[in-house]
Design a protein around this motif. Structure first.
Motif, short mmCIF file in Angstrom:
data_model
loop_
_atom_site.label_atom_id
_atom_site.label_comp_id
_atom_site.label_asym_id
_atom_site.label_seq_id
_atom_site.Cartn_x
_atom_site.Cartn_y
_atom_site.Cartn_z
N ALA A 55 61.53 122.02 -42.77
CA ALA A 55 61.66 120.97 -43.78
C ALA A 55 61.46 119.56 -43.21
N LEU A 56 61.64 119.40 -41.92
CA LEU A 56 61.49 118.09 -41.30
C LEU A 56 60.21 118.08 -40.49
N PRO A 57 59.45 117.05 -40.42
CA PRO A 57 59.68 115.71 -40.95
C PRO A 57 59.13 115.47 -42.34
N SER A 58 58.61 116.52 -43.00
CA SER A 58 58.04 116.31 -44.34
C SER A 58 59.07 115.75 -45.31
N ALA A 59 60.36 116.09 -45.12
CA ALA A 59 61.41 115.54 -45.98
C ALA A 59 61.49 114.03 -45.83
N ALA A 60 61.23 113.53 -44.63
CA ALA A 60 61.25 112.08 -44.41
C ALA A 60 60.10 111.41 -45.17
#
Length: 99
Positions: A55-60
């Motif tokens: 999920a990270l770094p796309s969540a950022a």
């Protein structure tokens, strides 16, 4: 106010992404690099939550954070190489990868 915006880059060394705990999902607009630090104190072994990396770094990016890159800050040697390979692979995906 002390350091002008754009004159420094912050390293987020929290595996969960400390950027999420600020109201604007960033470090007050300052550019930052999210790094994985999952083995505090040089503890060796096959550790690391790869589901979190999914999920990270796309969540950022989705939250509009001022993330400018990803990195790794391993402590010790003989680390989980698959974990770090996946860390750098996720940097190339703008959205979370399917499980």
């Amino acid at each position: 106010d002390v350091v002008p915006l754009g004159q420094w880059v912050l390293l987020d060394m929290d595996i969960n992404g400390i950027w999420k705990y600020f109201g604007n999902y960033s470090f007050f607009g300052a550019p930052f690099i999210w790094t994985t630090l999952h083995n505090m104190g040089g503890n060796d072994g096959m550790k690391g939550d790869m589901r979190l990396l999914q999920a990270l770094p796309s969540a950022a990016f989705d939250a509009g954070a001022s993330i400018i890159g990803t990195g790794a800050t391993p402590e010790g040697i003989d680390q989980n190489t698959a974990y770090y390979e996946y860390t750098f692979d996720t940097a190339w995906h703008a959205t979370a990868q399917p499980r």
